[in-house]
Scaffold this motif. Structure first.
Motif, PDB file in Angstrom:
ATOM      1  N   GLY A 146     -12.292   5.379   8.677  1.00  0.00           N
ATOM      2  CA  GLY A 146     -11.631   6.618   9.075  1.00  0.00           C
ATOM      3  C   GLY A 146     -11.328   7.487   7.861  1.00  0.00           C
ATOM      4  N   PRO A 147     -10.142   8.138   7.857  1.00  0.00           N
ATOM      5  CA  PRO A 147      -9.822   9.057   6.756  1.00  0.00           C
ATOM      6  C   PRO A 147      -9.807   8.378   5.384  1.00  0.00           C
ATOM      7  CG  PRO A 147      -8.270   9.298   8.581  1.00  0.00           C
ATOM      8  CD  PRO A 147      -9.107   8.111   8.891  1.00  0.00           C
ATOM      9  N   ALA A 148      -9.527   7.057   5.347  1.00  0.00           N
ATOM     10  CA  ALA A 148      -9.477   6.343   4.059  1.00  0.00           C
ATOM     11  C   ALA A 148     -10.836   6.346   3.355  1.00  0.00           C
ATOM     12  CB  ALA A 148      -9.014   4.904   4.274  1.00  0.00           C
ATOM     13  N   ALA A 149     -11.896   6.624   4.124  1.00  0.00           N
ATOM     14  CA  ALA A 149     -13.240   6.623   3.536  1.00  0.00           C
ATOM     15  C   ALA A 149     -13.403   7.712   2.479  1.00  0.00           C
ATOM     16  CB  ALA A 149     -14.284   6.801   4.634  1.00  0.00           C
ATOM     17  N   ALA A 150     -12.513   8.675   2.498  1.00  0.00           N
ATOM     18  CA  ALA A 150     -12.586   9.757   1.495  1.00  0.00           C
ATOM     19  C   ALA A 150     -12.446   9.187   0.079  1.00  0.00           C
ATOM     20  CB  ALA A 150     -11.498  10.784   1.763  1.00  0.00           C
ATOM     21  N   ASP A 151     -11.817   8.028  -0.032  1.00  0.00           N
ATOM     22  CA  ASP A 151     -11.629   7.406  -1.348  1.00  0.00           C
ATOM     23  C   ASP A 151     -12.675   6.332  -1.643  1.00  0.00           C
ATOM     24  OD1 ASP A 151      -9.595   8.971  -2.156  1.00  0.00           O
ATOM     25  OD2 ASP A 151      -8.002   7.509  -1.811  1.00  0.00           O
ATOM     26  N   VAL A 152     -13.746   6.332  -0.878  1.00  0.00           N
ATOM     27  CA  VAL A 152     -14.847   5.379  -1.117  1.00  0.00           C
ATOM     28  C   VAL A 152     -16.095   6.167  -1.522  1.00  0.00           C
ATOM     29  CG1 VAL A 152     -16.396   3.684  -0.071  1.00  0.00           C
ATOM     30  CG2 VAL A 152     -13.965   3.671   0.507  1.00  0.00           C
ATOM     31  N   GLN A 153     -16.686   5.798  -2.628  1.00  0.00           N
ATOM     32  CA  GLN A 153     -17.892   6.495  -3.089  1.00  0.00           C
ATOM     33  C   GLN A 153     -19.061   5.519  -3.183  1.00  0.00           C
ATOM     34  OE1 GLN A 153     -18.384   9.936  -3.840  1.00  0.00           O
ATOM     35  NE2 GLN A 153     -20.461   9.110  -3.630  1.00  0.00           N
ATOM     36  N   VAL A 154     -20.146   5.861  -2.519  1.00  0.00           N
ATOM     37  CA  VAL A 154     -21.368   5.063  -2.645  1.00  0.00           C
ATOM     38  C   VAL A 154     -22.229   5.662  -3.760  1.00  0.00           C
ATOM     39  CG1 VAL A 154     -23.546   4.426  -1.534  1.00  0.00           C
ATOM     40  CG2 VAL A 154     -21.387   4.245  -0.270  1.00  0.00           C
TER      41      VAL A 154
END
Lengths: 140, 202
Positions: B98-106
């Motif tokens: 969800g919104p927490a994915a904004a802090d995940v970078q591939v």
């Protein structure tokens, strides 16, 4: 005592022992299968000594011995199994599914390392086989 | 010392206190180190920095993503099995967050600089998730990056074409830029979401 009675007693004891080994649930003190690079390994390799630490096939058992632990005690970084490990670093990889896992591994001539994670021994025969294998491979 | 206290308790009250203390220690340890599905490095080392041509049109450096949790994978856009499966898994895991994915970078580094120019990387990665970024460079640059990360990549000729056999795992890099874990190929989006959630909370 007649010989037949003695033989019958031995057979009964063997069946009882086999039953105990087969039906007794298996418990392990640790789930870790540990491989370590000793200090000085790089120096030994450089001097032409063929040092094999990690086999290219590793067997693990789900729920009993299902965590691969790699430790680099040498003074230099080492490619160990699937990864590069710094001096003093350890790597702990748990497995939750029985399957065959392939890793590219330049440390092996085949370029690959295979980890076979077998299901938890659920039948008496599987438990007997697991215990026998453990006994054969245990350090003396 | 603690062992001695447990072995010979002077009073039931002291034994109870010892049990409570042990429970507190155990619960504190459990709370401080929830288990990751990936393989964990101890101690974790700083992710070696690099400077590559990025798919977003500017320089790609791993240090630019401090503050985010990074999934770092190596592959090539012509890969038919491992890479598309892995990148699709990343995309699904990000959706689960969800919104927490904004802090995940591939971050996806190619092993095939001949074909994988920045524009091709951008198009390929964008088909999985528009936030994914890729990196390419010269053969020497990419070989140096692979060496620093312990990645293998071997070119194999097939007639007039070629393919690569390459390391298929993914590094999980925490917000401070340390390589915390290695996820072998084949793990589910749920496993990634589990580990990303843990690292994001730190």
């Amino acid at each position: 005592m007649p010989r037949s009675v003695t033989l019958l007693g031995i057979a009964a004891a063997a069946v009882a022992a086999l039953g105990f080994v087969g039906f007794m649930p298996i418990q392990t003190l640790s789930h870790d299968e540990i491989f370590e690079i000793p200090r000085g390994t790089w120096a030994r390799r450089m001097s032409g000594d063929k040092v094999e630490i990690l086999p290219d096939h590793i067997r693990l058992t789900l729920g009993l011995r299902d965590i691969l632990v790699l430790r680099n005690h040498d003074d230099v970084p080492q490619i160990f199994g699937p990864t590069l490990m710094m001096p003093g670093q350890s790597f702990r990889l748990p497995f939750e599914r029985a399957s065959e896992y392939q890793f590219a591994c330049t440390a092996h001539a085949s370029g690959q390392m295979t980890i076979v994670v077998e299901p938890n021994p659920a039948t008496p025969w599987a438990r007997i086989a697991w215990r026998a294998r453990e006994l054969l491979h245990s350090p003396r | 010392m603690r062992h001695k206290l447990l072995a010979r308790p002077d009073s039931p009250r002291r034994l109870a206190a010892a049990v409570v203390a042990l429970l507190l220690v155990a619960s504190a340890q459990a709370a401080s180190s929830p288990p990751l599905k990936a393989g964990v490095f101890d101690p974790p080392r700083q992710a070696p920095d690099f400077s590559l041509a990025g798919s977003a049109g500017h320089e790609l450096k791993i240090s630019d993503y401090r503050g985010k949790v990074v999934l770092l994978a190596f592959g090539f856009t012509s890969c038919t099995e491992v890479c598309p499966t892995t990148l699709n898994t990343f995309a699904l895991a990000r959706r689960k967050l969800g919104p927490a994915a904004a802090d995940v970078q591939v971050v996806y580094i190619t092993v095939d600089p001949q074909r994988d120019v920045p524009a091709r990387l951008a198009k390929y990665l964008g088909s999985f998730d528009p936030t994914f970024v890729g990196g390419t460079g010269t053969e020497d640059q990419l070989a140096a990056v692979r060496r620093n990360y312990g990645i293998s990549a071997e070119k194999k000729n097939i007639g007039n074409d070629y393919t690569y056999a390459h390391s298929s795992f993914t590094y999980l890099i925490d917000r401070t830029g340390r390589i915390r874990a290695l996820m072998p190929y084949g793990h589910s989006p749920d496993d990634y979401a589990n580990d990303l959630t843990i690292l994001l909370k730190e």
